[in-house]
Write a protein that holds these residues in place. Structure first.
Motif, short mmCIF file in Angstrom:
data_model
loop_
_atom_site.label_atom_id
_atom_site.label_comp_id
_atom_site.label_asym_id
_atom_site.label_seq_id
_atom_site.Cartn_x
_atom_site.Cartn_y
_atom_site.Cartn_z
N SER A 58 0.71 -1.34 -0.15
CA SER A 58 -0.03 0.11 0.10
C SER A 58 0.86 1.23 -0.21
N PHE A 59 2.06 1.05 0.76
CA PHE A 59 2.80 2.59 0.67
C PHE A 59 4.19 2.25 0.37
N THR A 60 5.12 3.35 -0.30
CA THR A 60 6.38 3.16 -0.87
C THR A 60 7.42 3.11 0.25
N GLY A 61 6.73 3.89 1.20
CA GLY A 61 7.96 4.05 2.58
C GLY A 61 7.02 4.71 3.60
N LEU A 62 7.72 4.97 4.80
CA LEU A 62 7.17 5.31 6.09
C LEU A 62 6.55 6.60 5.79
N ASP A 63 7.35 7.66 5.07
CA ASP A 63 6.85 8.98 4.80
C ASP A 63 5.52 9.06 3.99
N ALA A 64 5.42 7.97 3.14
CA ALA A 64 4.07 8.11 2.23
C ALA A 64 2.90 7.68 3.20
N LEU A 65 3.05 6.53 4.03
CA LEU A 65 2.19 6.45 5.02
C LEU A 65 1.92 7.61 5.97
N LEU A 66 2.80 8.00 6.59
CA LEU A 66 2.52 9.38 7.36
C LEU A 66 1.71 10.61 6.66
N GLU A 67 2.36 10.47 5.40
CA GLU A 67 1.62 11.65 4.56
C GLU A 67 -0.08 11.31 4.52
N ALA A 68 -0.32 10.12 4.28
CA ALA A 68 -1.80 9.60 3.93
C ALA A 68 -2.39 9.75 5.33
N VAL A 69 -1.94 9.60 6.51
CA VAL A 69 -2.46 9.56 7.78
C VAL A 69 -2.72 11.17 7.80
N MET A 70 -2.07 12.15 7.56
CA MET A 70 -2.14 13.54 7.50
C MET A 70 -3.33 13.88 6.71
N ASN A 71 -3.41 13.53 5.41
CA ASN A 71 -4.37 13.60 4.44
C ASN A 71 -5.82 13.20 4.87
N ASP A 72 -5.88 12.03 5.59
CA ASP A 72 -7.03 11.44 6.11
C ASP A 72 -7.70 12.52 7.04
N ILE A 73 -6.82 12.92 7.89
CA ILE A 73 -7.12 13.74 9.08
C ILE A 73 -7.48 15.31 8.48
N ALA A 74 -6.86 15.82 7.63
CA ALA A 74 -7.27 17.10 6.79
C ALA A 74 -8.80 16.84 6.23
N ALA A 75 -8.91 15.66 5.52
CA ALA A 75 -10.17 15.37 5.13
C ALA A 75 -11.44 15.35 5.94
N GLU A 76 -11.08 14.72 6.97
CA GLU A 76 -12.14 14.60 7.94
C GLU A 76 -12.42 15.67 8.77
N ILE A 77 -11.57 16.70 9.08
CA ILE A 77 -11.82 17.87 9.63
C ILE A 77 -12.56 18.90 8.66
N GLU A 78 -12.11 18.78 7.35
CA GLU A 78 -13.08 19.46 6.64
C GLU A 78 -14.41 19.26 6.13
#
Length: 199
Positions: A58-78
């Protein structure tokens, strides 16, 4: 009876991949938000109960996972804030108040989300730019919502000032350096937003 390709115990291969990705995202949030645990792919996989092989599915590396976590939180806030504003009864001030309260309650329900998106992301060099992009995106959306709710012109500067101020306020609140109740945070933030777009 023939078994359909890619289906195991009634679950398709695509659904299994999606379920593993969801588990990794949940584990990433848990590990990243815990100051007592070093955020590594190994720790995330252990928390998710999955091998590294499935991580790379699912992810190319740890940073990609963490970015996806951030994106999900931002989408949930909105999404959460907008829905609360749309469901609120009363005038523009009541809708603004409802949107801000929904955001604050989201952080109260799961403080990890605020800590990760606003506090911890600063410590990851490769994610600082993404954090900045998300804050600016939320600022833009704030300006658009102010236009919709208050009839104000779309003011990007006011939007950035509000979101930047909220980020600093939430950081201090989560760190315990600001002693305030959730109601006080909501009231202050609502007044700030209404004041910035006072027409």
């Amino acid at each position: 009876m023939a078994v359909r390709a890619g289906v195991y115990r009634g679950v398709s291969a695509a659904d299994r991949v999606a379920e593993r990705r969801t588990r990794l995202l949940a584990a990433g949030l848990t590990i990243w938000a815990d100051p007592g645990v070093r955020t590594t792919m190994t720790a995330v996989c252990a928390e998710a109960g999955l091998s590294e092989r499935y991580f790379y599915e699912s992810f190319t590396g740890l940073d990609a996972l963490l970015e996806a976590v951030m994106n999900d939180i931002a989408a949930e806030i909105e999404t959460t804030s907008r829905r609360a504003a749309e469901a609120a009864e009363g005038g523009p001030a009541e809708r603004v108040h409802a949107a801000v309260r929904a955001f604050v309650e989201l952080l109260l329900d799961d403080p990890r989300k605020g800590r990760v998106a606003i506090v911890e992301s600063v410590a990851v060099p490769k994610l600082r730019q993404r954090r900045t992009e998300l804050l600016r995106y939320l600022a833009h959306q704030s300006a658009i919502e102010a236009q919709r709710l208050l009839g104000a012109r779309v003011d990007e500067v006011a939007g950035l000032l509000f979101i930047g101020g909220m980020a600093e306020l939430v950081t201090a609140w989560l760190d315990g350096t600001v002693d305030a109740t959730a109601d006080e945070i909501v009231a202050a933030a609502s007044r700030a937003l209404l004041g910035l777009y006072d027409t």
